[in-house]
Structures are given as structure tokens and as C-alpha cells.
Write an enzyme that holds these catalytic residues in place. Structure first.
Site, PDB file in Angstrom:
ATOM      1  N   LYS A  12      31.902 -46.133  10.206  1.00  0.00           N
ATOM      2  CA  LYS A  12      32.046 -46.982   8.759  1.00  0.00           C
ATOM      3  C   LYS A  12      30.568 -47.450   8.290  1.00  0.00           C
ATOM      4  O   LYS A  12      30.141 -47.341   7.337  1.00  0.00           O
ATOM      5  CB  LYS A  12      32.910 -47.794   8.767  1.00  0.00           C
ATOM      6  N   ARG A  67      41.669 -55.808   7.353  1.00  0.00           N
ATOM      7  CA  ARG A  67      41.975 -55.376   8.803  1.00  0.00           C
ATOM      8  C   ARG A  67      43.304 -55.947   9.221  1.00  0.00           C
ATOM      9  O   ARG A  67      43.674 -55.803  10.554  1.00  0.00           O
ATOM     10  CB  ARG A  67      41.011 -55.267   9.697  1.00  0.00           C
ATOM     11  N   ARG A  72      25.562 -46.961  21.322  1.00  0.00           N
ATOM     12  CA  ARG A  72      25.313 -47.609  19.971  1.00  0.00           C
ATOM     13  C   ARG A  72      24.287 -48.731  20.291  1.00  0.00           C
ATOM     14  O   ARG A  72      24.401 -49.472  21.069  1.00  0.00           O
ATOM     15  CB  ARG A  72      26.423 -48.169  19.105  1.00  0.00           C
ATOM     16  N   ARG A 102      25.644 -54.301  21.120  1.00  0.00           N
ATOM     17  CA  ARG A 102      26.573 -55.450  20.706  1.00  0.00           C
ATOM     18  C   ARG A 102      27.266 -55.910  21.999  1.00  0.00           C
ATOM     19  O   ARG A 102      27.652 -55.049  22.866  1.00  0.00           O
ATOM     20  CB  ARG A 102      27.286 -55.099  19.658  1.00  0.00           C
ATOM     21  N   ARG A 132      39.442 -53.398  21.267  1.00  0.00           N
ATOM     22  CA  ARG A 132      39.267 -53.425  19.875  1.00  0.00           C
ATOM     23  C   ARG A 132      40.158 -52.254  19.439  1.00  0.00           C
ATOM     24  O   ARG A 132      40.677 -52.453  18.088  1.00  0.00           O
ATOM     25  CB  ARG A 132      37.698 -53.315  19.498  1.00  0.00           C
TER      26      ARG A 132
HETATM   27  P1  AP5 Z   1      28.965 -47.274  13.581  1.00  0.00           P
HETATM   28  O1  AP5 Z   1      28.721 -46.561  11.898  1.00  0.00           O
HETATM   29  O2  AP5 Z   1      28.535 -48.318  13.963  1.00  0.00           O
HETATM   30  O3  AP5 Z   1      30.747 -47.496  13.404  1.00  0.00           O
HETATM   31  P2  AP5 Z   1      31.520 -48.322  12.697  1.00  0.00           P
HETATM   32  O4  AP5 Z   1      32.993 -48.028  12.196  1.00  0.00           O
HETATM   33  O5  AP5 Z   1      30.708 -49.125  11.780  1.00  0.00           O
HETATM   34  O6  AP5 Z   1      31.823 -49.391  14.069  1.00  0.00           O
HETATM   35  P3  AP5 Z   1      31.972 -51.071  14.273  1.00  0.00           P
HETATM   36  O7  AP5 Z   1      32.277 -50.948  15.752  1.00  0.00           O
HETATM   37  O8  AP5 Z   1      30.670 -51.425  13.603  1.00  0.00           O
HETATM   38  O9  AP5 Z   1      33.585 -51.142  13.491  1.00  0.00           O
HETATM   39  P4  AP5 Z   1      34.000 -52.452  13.758  1.00  0.00           P
HETATM   40  O10 AP5 Z   1      35.115 -52.460  12.437  1.00  0.00           O
HETATM   41  O11 AP5 Z   1      34.918 -52.808  14.932  1.00  0.00           O
HETATM   42  O12 AP5 Z   1      33.007 -53.694  13.644  1.00  0.00           O
HETATM   43  P5  AP5 Z   1      32.938 -54.870  12.789  1.00  0.00           P
HETATM   44  O13 AP5 Z   1      31.111 -54.907  12.914  1.00  0.00           O
HETATM   45  O14 AP5 Z   1      33.477 -54.602  11.561  1.00  0.00           O
HETATM   46  O15 AP5 Z   1      29.053 -46.041  14.355  1.00  0.00           O
HETATM   47  C1  AP5 Z   1      28.965 -46.144  15.893  1.00  0.00           C
HETATM   48  C2  AP5 Z   1      28.184 -45.299  16.681  1.00  0.00           C
HETATM   49  O16 AP5 Z   1      28.344 -43.828  16.401  1.00  0.00           O
HETATM   50  C3  AP5 Z   1      26.649 -45.413  16.187  1.00  0.00           C
HETATM   51  O17 AP5 Z   1      25.812 -45.611  17.263  1.00  0.00           O
HETATM   52  C4  AP5 Z   1      26.390 -44.356  15.323  1.00  0.00           C
HETATM   53  O18 AP5 Z   1      24.981 -43.953  15.324  1.00  0.00           O
HETATM   54  C5  AP5 Z   1      27.311 -43.210  15.776  1.00  0.00           C
HETATM   55  N1  AP5 Z   1      27.798 -42.379  14.818  1.00  0.00           N
HETATM   56  C6  AP5 Z   1      28.266 -42.556  13.663  1.00  0.00           C
HETATM   57  N2  AP5 Z   1      28.741 -41.623  12.968  1.00  0.00           N
HETATM   58  C7  AP5 Z   1      28.326 -40.775  13.732  1.00  0.00           C
HETATM   59  C8  AP5 Z   1      28.690 -39.028  13.474  1.00  0.00           C
HETATM   60  N3  AP5 Z   1      29.128 -38.687  12.703  1.00  0.00           N
HETATM   61  N4  AP5 Z   1      28.241 -38.301  14.763  1.00  0.00           N
HETATM   62  C9  AP5 Z   1      27.895 -38.767  15.619  1.00  0.00           C
HETATM   63  N5  AP5 Z   1      27.528 -40.141  15.928  1.00  0.00           N
HETATM   64  C10 AP5 Z   1      27.833 -40.958  14.994  1.00  0.00           C
HETATM   65  O19 AP5 Z   1      33.452 -56.230  13.407  1.00  0.00           O
HETATM   66  C11 AP5 Z   1      33.010 -56.358  14.595  1.00  0.00           C
HETATM   67  C12 AP5 Z   1      33.850 -57.629  14.957  1.00  0.00           C
HETATM   68  O20 AP5 Z   1      33.823 -58.781  13.730  1.00  0.00           O
HETATM   69  C13 AP5 Z   1      35.371 -57.733  14.907  1.00  0.00           C
HETATM   70  O21 AP5 Z   1      35.589 -56.936  16.096  1.00  0.00           O
HETATM   71  C14 AP5 Z   1      36.118 -58.822  14.511  1.00  0.00           C
HETATM   72  O22 AP5 Z   1      35.702 -59.822  15.733  1.00  0.00           O
HETATM   73  C15 AP5 Z   1      35.036 -59.464  13.648  1.00  0.00           C
HETATM   74  N6  AP5 Z   1      35.654 -58.948  12.202  1.00  0.00           N
HETATM   75  C16 AP5 Z   1      34.876 -58.259  11.215  1.00  0.00           C
HETATM   76  N7  AP5 Z   1      35.731 -58.099  10.173  1.00  0.00           N
HETATM   77  C17 AP5 Z   1      36.615 -58.620  10.433  1.00  0.00           C
HETATM   78  C18 AP5 Z   1      37.679 -58.907   9.522  1.00  0.00           C
HETATM   79  N8  AP5 Z   1      38.067 -58.239   8.535  1.00  0.00           N
HETATM   80  N9  AP5 Z   1      38.880 -59.743   9.927  1.00  0.00           N
HETATM   81  C19 AP5 Z   1      38.429 -60.399  11.267  1.00  0.00           C
HETATM   82  N10 AP5 Z   1      37.595 -60.255  12.269  1.00  0.00           N
HETATM   83  C20 AP5 Z   1      36.634 -59.352  11.534  1.00  0.00           C
END
Ligand code: AP5
Length: 213
Positions: free
Chosen positions: A13, A88, A127, A160, A171
Site C-alpha cells: 500500500k 481497518r 523492508r 520497523r 498483524r
Molecule cells: P509496503 O509498501 O511498505 O507495504 P504496506 O502495505 O504499506 O505495509 P505496512 O506494513 O506499512 O502496512 P500496515 O497497514 O500494516 O502498516 P501501517 O504503517 O499502516 O511494502 C512492504 C515491502 O514490500 C517493502 O519493502 C516494499 O519495498 C516491498 N514491496 C512492495 N510492493 C512490492 C512488489 N510489488 N514487489 C516486490 N516487493 C514489493 O500501520 C502500522 C501500525 O500502525 C499498525 O499495526 C497499527 O498499530 C497502527 N495503525 C495504523 N493505522 C491504523 C488504524 N487505522 N487503526 C489502528 N491502528 C493503526
């Protein structure tokens, strides 16, 4: 262009949102990045969020809802935005409905990225993220991470805390139980764009753009 980008942790994402935000010149709103900024600034809210995030737990719905609402109001949301990481939970769907009603935002594109668990674990454990500009890279593709390709900062890439394998698996479990039902909630309301996130980054971007067109 108003987009909700949805999918499991690690599905890509953030990677896609950053590319699309540049292409369409619209704001990327990542709740994860906003929370990590609060942690970096050591605000009271950030310190509370860190306890939950490091364990892979979700931050309370009302706090995230307020944060998204404030952020949307602070930008030119009519021009467009990409919402990444919200909603979410079903409660967050209610909050988002209220925010959209208040701001008169209708029919955003709802993009759902899909991938299997093994690939996600493989991606997340490799990552690294720049602490200066939030650029994301993968050790599966880049070996020399001493200089950030985006902001040129030196030695700023870190893993991270929530990318350790046991936390990643927790997660994913929370995603399956708590976040996945969001799709059913919006099934009759929005037209979904389902996409295979297992393809290379450029291909996923190309598919998103084609479907948006
Ligand atoms: P990346 O693009 O970083 O993936 P992502 O889907 O953004 O993954 P996240 O781990 O950031 O998602 P998340 O929703 O768990 O975390 P968030 O930060 O929102 O890609 C991942 C890796 O793959 C990278 O190394 C990239 O280079 C590689 N890659 C990408 N695409 C690729 C492809 N096509 N081919 C090959 N490689 C590829 O949330 C973190 C925490 O914050 C949560 O756990 C929670 O505690 C809190 N939080 C955030 N939002 C909320 C909410 N709405 N409600 C409650 N708590 C929340």
C-alpha cells in the site's frame, strides 16, 4: 482523484501510494506514517501509540478517526487524496462515513491489493524505511542501503519494530479477523478494484492506473 488503498500489512500500500501521489499530485495520507511521526516527535500520543504498534496491536479507533479527520481538513481534499491504512475496523468505517458525509466526499475509488501470507512475511522482514523521508525499500531488491535514493540522507534506513516475523504474523491475524470485514461493509456501497499485489511494483502500478482510467 480520491482513493482508499486497502490490503493486508506488507501488501504494498505504502509503496503504491507514494508512486500514485506523485503521479496524480495528490496527498498521501498514511495513518501508519502519521503515527510514526508522532513517535519520532515523542508526543504523549506518539508514546502511547508506540506501545501498541510495536506489539502489532491497533491504536484506538476514536483517536485514529480524529487524526484522519484533522488531516483531511488540513489539505485540499477536493483535489484528491490517497487514504492508506484507514479504515481497518468496522468502527472506523462508521467514523469514515461520518467524515465523508461532513466533507461531502462521495464515491472514492476503493482499491484492494491482495497477496498470500508467505510473500508478505518475505517482504516485511526485508523492508527498511528511511527515518528522514519515509522512503521504503526492500533488501530483497536493494543491497546497498547506505544512502537514501530519495533524500540522500546517510545511514537512515531502519527496520520497523513491527517487522519482526512474530509481530508480522500477529498483524496478519488481526487483519484477517478485524480488518478484512471492512470489505463486506463497503461491498454494496463502493465499486471495488481488486488487484494482484504479488506482481512487480511497476506492474502493480500500471494495473492500478489502467483500472482507474
Ligand atoms: P509496503 O509498501 O511498505 O507495504 P504496506 O502495505 O504499506 O505495509 P505496512 O506494513 O506499512 O502496512 P500496515 O497497514 O500494516 O502498516 P501501517 O504503517 O499502516 O511494502 C512492504 C515491502 O514490500 C517493502 O519493502 C516494499 O519495498 C516491498 N514491496 C512492495 N510492493 C512490492 C512488489 N510489488 N514487489 C516486490 N516487493 C514489493 O500501520 C502500522 C501500525 O500502525 C499498525 O499495526 C497499527 O498499530 C497502527 N495503525 C495504523 N493505522 C491504523 C488504524 N487505522 N487503526 C489502528 N491502528 C493503526
Amino acid at each position: 482523484m480520491q482513493i482508499i488503498l486497502f490490503g493486508a500489512p506488507g501488501v504494498g500500500k505504502g509503496t503504491q501510494a507514494k508512486i500514485l501521489s506523485k503521479k496524480y499530485k495528490i496527498q498521501h495520507i498514511s495513518t501508519g506514517d502519521i503515527l510514526r511521526d508522532s513517535i519520532k516527535k515523542e508526543t504523549e500520543f506518539g508514546l502511547m501509540a508506540k506501545q501498541l504498534m510495536d506489539k502489532g496491536d491497533l491504536v484506538p479507533d476514536n483517536l485514529i478517526g480524529d487524526l484522519v479527520k484533522e488531516f483531511l481538513k488540513s489539505i485540499d481534499y477536493k483535489k484528491g487524496f490517497i487514504l492508506d491504512g484507514f479504515p481497518r475496523t468496522l468502527e472506523q468505517c462508521n467514523l469514515l462515513d461520518n467524515i465523508f458525509a461532513e466533507l461531502q466526499i462521495e464515491n472514492p475509488h476503493f482499491i484492494i491489493l491482495e497477496s498470500d501470507t508467505d510473500l508478505i512475511v518475505h517482504r516485511l522482514t526485508a523492508r527498511r524505511q528511511c527515518t528522514n523521508c519515509n522512503t521504503i525499500i526492500s533488501l530483497n531488491h536493494v543491497k546497498d542501503i547506505s544512502t537514501c535514493p530519495s533524500c540522500c540522507a546517510i545511514d537512515t534506513f531502519v527496520k520497523r519494530e513491527d517487522d519482526d516475523e512474530d509481530v508480522v504474523r500477529k498483524r496478519l491475524e488481526i487483519y484477517r479477523k478485524t480488518t478484512y470485514p471492512v470489505i463486506d461493509y463497503y461491498r454494496d456501497k463502493y465499486n471495488f478494484i481488486f488487484l494482484n499485489a504479488a506482481e512487480p511494483v511497476d506492474k502493480v502500478t500500471q494495473n492500478i492506473i489502467e483500472r482507474l482510467n
